[in-house]
Scaffold this active site. Sequence first.
Site, PDB file in Angstrom:
ATOM      1  N   SER A  22       0.423  -8.944   1.287  1.00  0.00           N
ATOM      2  CA  SER A  22      -1.039  -8.928   1.319  1.00  0.00           C
ATOM      3  C   SER A  22      -1.480  -8.825   2.774  1.00  0.00           C
ATOM      4  O   SER A  22      -0.834  -9.398   3.666  1.00  0.00           O
ATOM      5  CB  SER A  22      -1.578 -10.227   0.709  1.00  0.00           C
ATOM      6  OG  SER A  22      -2.922 -10.429   1.103  1.00  0.00           O
TER       7      SER A  22
ATOM      8  N   GLN B 118      -9.002  -6.848 -10.832  1.00  0.00           N
ATOM      9  CA  GLN B 118      -9.605  -5.607 -10.322  1.00  0.00           C
ATOM     10  C   GLN B 118      -9.122  -4.405 -11.134  1.00  0.00           C
ATOM     11  O   GLN B 118      -9.915  -3.554 -11.542  1.00  0.00           O
ATOM     12  CB  GLN B 118      -9.218  -5.452  -8.851  1.00  0.00           C
ATOM     13  CG  GLN B 118      -9.534  -4.104  -8.253  1.00  0.00           C
ATOM     14  CD  GLN B 118      -9.271  -4.079  -6.761  1.00  0.00           C
ATOM     15  OE1 GLN B 118     -10.033  -4.630  -5.978  1.00  0.00           O
ATOM     16  NE2 GLN B 118      -8.193  -3.449  -6.334  1.00  0.00           N
TER      17      GLN B 118
ATOM     18  N   HIS C 228       0.842  -1.205   0.000  1.00  0.00           N
ATOM     19  CA  HIS C 228       0.000   0.000   0.000  1.00  0.00           C
ATOM     20  C   HIS C 228       0.876   1.254   0.000  1.00  0.00           C
ATOM     21  O   HIS C 228       0.593   2.223  -0.696  1.00  0.00           O
ATOM     22  CB  HIS C 228      -0.880   0.045   1.257  1.00  0.00           C
ATOM     23  CG  HIS C 228      -1.866  -1.088   1.383  1.00  0.00           C
ATOM     24  ND1 HIS C 228      -1.784  -2.038   2.365  1.00  0.00           N
ATOM     25  CD2 HIS C 228      -2.966  -1.398   0.659  1.00  0.00           C
ATOM     26  CE1 HIS C 228      -2.786  -2.895   2.260  1.00  0.00           C
ATOM     27  NE2 HIS C 228      -3.519  -2.541   1.224  1.00  0.00           N
TER      28      HIS C 228
END
Length: 279
Positions: A184, A152, A35
Amino acid sequence: MSVVFLTIDTLRDFLGNTNGSRGLVPTMGALHAGHLSLIERAKLENDCVVVSIFVNPLQFGQGEDYLQYPRDMESDRLACEQAGVDVIFAPTPEEIYGAGQLTKIIPPEAMTAGLCGRSRVGHFTGVATVVAKLFNIVKPHRAYFGQKDGQQLAIIRQLVKDLNFAIEIRDCPTLRMTSGLALSSRNQYLDSEQLSIAVSFYESLKLAESAFLAGEIDSKVLIYVVKSYLSPQVVLEYLELVNAETLEPVEKVQTKSMLAIAGRVGNTRLIDNIILNID
Ligand code: AMP
């Protein structure tokens, strides 16, 4: 200092008084270095970076891990703060969906029929719906998504095109542990033995990549290479070669193809992929 907003109205009031370009990084929290790599890129390209933290109930199916999904707002806030995030948007499900939502965004059947969409029925409708809502709430100039969730990413690109969002979608490479395992939030579910089994996802994809670089383009052979190296303790859900943009299955590697895998290690479902580019 990252400012935290829990409601759409207060966020909009604040953003209405900011100037310059805005980058959005949508997340479900439990932030890790993957992230943060999206955030770092957004920082480089925008004056104001907004990170949304929202575990979206609409994208979880029955029997999936919505309730167990890791949540740690305080540690996420600190991570955002250290990464120089300007704004955190952390709404409740009620704030996003109200009492009785809803108009839903249903991505094209051809893009959701395979890969994760086969077992996670309705998942991408949940993803597309919340992402469209976040786009309308935050109104970013750019939005950042990881290649790790390749299906996605392709679906979001299609959504932006089809619904005429004036937003640039930036895809960001998958960040991995030194072992090669893709970072993850769900890796938290794995014990040390399971972690070493999970490493075979990437190791086997890399072997297929080597075969491809040596000239092999047949999907059956590439899939065979992955299967023969993958740990037998992985319960394979799918292993497919698809066009990375349309997600249609391909028999031979095309300009930009994605070799994508999903499987279970114990109770934990993991995904990974590599891009094979004929150029
Ligand atoms: P999530 O919180 O799992 O919904 O992920 C939020 C965003 O971070 C998505 O665009 C993911 O594709 C991206 N992401 C998750 N893991 C990684 C990773 N290991 N490397 C790069 N991006 C990632």
